[in-house]
Design a protein around this motif. Sequence first.
Motif, PDB file in Angstrom:
ATOM      1  N   ALA A  40       0.824  -1.211   0.000  1.00 27.49           N
ATOM      2  CA  ALA A  40       0.000   0.000   0.000  1.00 27.49           C
ATOM      3  C   ALA A  40       0.857   1.259   0.000  1.00 27.49           C
ATOM      4  CB  ALA A  40      -0.920  -0.002   1.215  1.00 27.49           C
ATOM      5  N   GLY A  41       2.085   1.148   0.481  1.00 32.09           N
ATOM      6  CA  GLY A  41       2.967   2.299   0.537  1.00 32.09           C
ATOM      7  C   GLY A  41       3.675   2.631  -0.760  1.00 32.09           C
ATOM      8  N   LYS A  42       3.456   1.835  -1.781  1.00 34.14           N
ATOM      9  CA  LYS A  42       4.069   2.149  -3.078  1.00 34.14           C
ATOM     10  C   LYS A  42       3.535   3.494  -3.555  1.00 34.14           C
ATOM     11  CE  LYS A  42       6.377  -1.677  -3.525  1.00 34.14           C
ATOM     12  NZ  LYS A  42       7.817  -1.682  -3.472  1.00 34.14           N
ATOM     13  N   PRO A  43       4.411   4.414  -3.944  1.00 29.75           N
ATOM     14  CA  PRO A  43       3.953   5.773  -4.266  1.00 29.75           C
ATOM     15  C   PRO A  43       3.108   5.878  -5.535  1.00 29.75           C
ATOM     16  CG  PRO A  43       6.308   5.563  -4.660  1.00 29.75           C
ATOM     17  CD  PRO A  43       5.851   4.284  -4.027  1.00 29.75           C
ATOM     18  N   ARG A  44       3.377   5.036  -6.502  1.00 27.96           N
ATOM     19  CA  ARG A  44       2.614   5.097  -7.760  1.00 27.96           C
ATOM     20  C   ARG A  44       1.949   3.759  -8.018  1.00 27.96           C
ATOM     21  NH1 ARG A  44       7.570   7.012 -11.240  1.00 27.96           N
ATOM     22  NH2 ARG A  44       7.830   4.825 -10.854  1.00 27.96           N
ATOM     23  N   PHE A  45       0.840   3.791  -8.717  1.00 29.45           N
ATOM     24  CA  PHE A  45       0.138   2.557  -9.032  1.00 29.45           C
ATOM     25  C   PHE A  45       0.998   1.648  -9.899  1.00 29.45           C
ATOM     26  CE2 PHE A  45      -2.917  -0.114 -11.337  1.00 29.45           C
ATOM     27  CZ  PHE A  45      -3.576  -0.655 -10.257  1.00 29.45           C
ATOM     28  N   SER A  46       1.800   2.227 -10.772  1.00 25.79           N
ATOM     29  CA  SER A  46       2.674   1.399 -11.619  1.00 25.79           C
ATOM     30  C   SER A  46       3.688   0.634 -10.762  1.00 25.79           C
ATOM     31  CB  SER A  46       3.374   2.257 -12.676  1.00 25.79           C
ATOM     32  OG  SER A  46       4.176   3.240 -12.060  1.00 25.79           O
ATOM     33  N   MET A  66      -5.547  -6.079  -2.261  1.00 24.69           N
ATOM     34  CA  MET A  66      -4.347  -5.258  -2.201  1.00 24.69           C
ATOM     35  C   MET A  66      -4.531  -3.945  -2.953  1.00 24.69           C
ATOM     36  SD  MET A  66      -2.293  -6.793  -0.217  1.00 24.69           S
ATOM     37  CE  MET A  66      -3.735  -7.361   0.654  1.00 24.69           C
ATOM     38  N   ALA A  67      -5.296  -3.964  -4.044  1.00 24.72           N
ATOM     39  CA  ALA A  67      -5.596  -2.727  -4.767  1.00 24.72           C
ATOM     40  C   ALA A  67      -6.445  -1.815  -3.883  1.00 24.72           C
ATOM     41  CB  ALA A  67      -6.323  -3.026  -6.074  1.00 24.72           C
ATOM     42  N   PHE A  68      -7.398  -2.395  -3.166  1.00 22.60           N
ATOM     43  CA  PHE A  68      -8.221  -1.630  -2.236  1.00 22.60           C
ATOM     44  C   PHE A  68      -7.343  -0.998  -1.159  1.00 22.60           C
ATOM     45  CE2 PHE A  68     -10.728  -1.469   1.706  1.00 22.60           C
ATOM     46  CZ  PHE A  68     -11.727  -0.589   1.309  1.00 22.60           C
ATOM     47  N   ALA A  69      -6.405  -1.749  -0.634  1.00 20.31           N
ATOM     48  CA  ALA A  69      -5.492  -1.224   0.392  1.00 20.31           C
ATOM     49  C   ALA A  69      -4.655  -0.078  -0.163  1.00 20.31           C
ATOM     50  CB  ALA A  69      -4.590  -2.339   0.930  1.00 20.31           C
ATOM     51  N   TRP A  70      -4.210  -0.196  -1.416  1.00 17.57           N
ATOM     52  CA  TRP A  70      -3.411   0.865  -2.034  1.00 17.57           C
ATOM     53  C   TRP A  70      -4.239   2.131  -2.190  1.00 17.57           C
ATOM     54  CZ3 TRP A  70      -3.380   3.899  -6.415  1.00 17.57           C
ATOM     55  CH2 TRP A  70      -2.193   4.569  -6.678  1.00 17.57           C
ATOM     56  N   VAL A  71      -5.479   1.999  -2.651  1.00 15.95           N
ATOM     57  CA  VAL A  71      -6.363   3.161  -2.816  1.00 15.95           C
ATOM     58  C   VAL A  71      -6.643   3.804  -1.454  1.00 15.95           C
ATOM     59  CG1 VAL A  71      -8.708   3.875  -3.456  1.00 15.95           C
ATOM     60  CG2 VAL A  71      -7.406   2.367  -4.966  1.00 15.95           C
ATOM     61  N   MET A  72      -6.930   2.979  -0.452  1.00 20.18           N
ATOM     62  CA  MET A  72      -7.218   3.515   0.874  1.00 20.18           C
ATOM     63  C   MET A  72      -5.988   4.204   1.474  1.00 20.18           C
ATOM     64  SD  MET A  72     -10.353   3.072   1.180  1.00 20.18           S
ATOM     65  CE  MET A  72     -10.613   3.588   2.862  1.00 20.18           C
ATOM     66  N   ARG A  74      -3.885   5.900  -0.237  1.00 15.23           N
ATOM     67  CA  ARG A  74      -3.855   7.216  -0.865  1.00 15.23           C
ATOM     68  C   ARG A  74      -4.856   8.154  -0.186  1.00 15.23           C
ATOM     69  NH1 ARG A  74      -0.748   4.285  -2.300  1.00 15.23           N
ATOM     70  NH2 ARG A  74       0.545   5.544  -1.028  1.00 15.23           N
ATOM     71  N   LEU A  75      -5.997   7.608   0.249  1.00 16.74           N
ATOM     72  CA  LEU A  75      -7.040   8.432   0.859  1.00 16.74           C
ATOM     73  C   LEU A  75      -6.792   8.714   2.342  1.00 16.74           C
ATOM     74  CD1 LEU A  75     -10.193   6.767  -0.740  1.00 16.74           C
ATOM     75  CD2 LEU A  75      -9.132   8.942  -1.371  1.00 16.74           C
ATOM     76  N   LEU A  76      -6.351   7.689   3.088  1.00 14.22           N
ATOM     77  CA  LEU A  76      -6.228   7.808   4.543  1.00 14.22           C
ATOM     78  C   LEU A  76      -4.801   7.963   5.035  1.00 14.22           C
ATOM     79  CD1 LEU A  76      -8.737   4.999   5.616  1.00 14.22           C
ATOM     80  CD2 LEU A  76      -9.160   7.460   5.487  1.00 14.22           C
ATOM     81  N   GLY A  77      -3.832   7.639   4.195  1.00  9.78           N
ATOM     82  CA  GLY A  77      -2.444   7.660   4.626  1.00  9.78           C
ATOM     83  C   GLY A  77      -1.965   6.257   4.951  1.00  9.78           C
ATOM     84  N   THR A  78      -0.714   6.165   5.379  1.00 15.02           N
ATOM     85  CA  THR A  78      -0.123   4.850   5.630  1.00 15.02           C
ATOM     86  C   THR A  78       0.273   4.650   7.090  1.00 15.02           C
ATOM     87  OG1 THR A  78       2.037   5.694   4.952  1.00 15.02           O
ATOM     88  CG2 THR A  78       0.737   4.540   3.276  1.00 15.02           C
TER      89      THR A  78
END
Length: 94
Positions: A40-46, A66-72, A74-78
């Motif tokens: 989730a901490g990856k800075p870019r989707f790529s 994992m995609a949901f975690a990445w989007v969240m 971006r919205l909530l922070g890490t």
Amino acid sequence: MRQFQLNSFVSILVFSLLVLFVMPSHQSLWIDEISTARLAGKPRFSDWLHEMRVGHVSEHQMPLSMAFAWVMARLLGTSERSEEHTSELQSHHD
């Protein structure tokens, strides 16, 4: 037979209480949460997508989660608290 059941119950209760003392604190991350946080901490989707293609841990078998975690992230922070909220939201959809 009744004495055996009582002894079994007491043994399980004592064991459970002992396990509480060796459990990690409420502030620690478990191994699967660490893997999720790393993805989730990856800075870019790529970057996330590349990791999903080459990774070999169990989290890579759950791409939508994992995609949901990445989007969240971006919205909530890490932060740890944000990761806990994301896990709670995911558990409601399982």
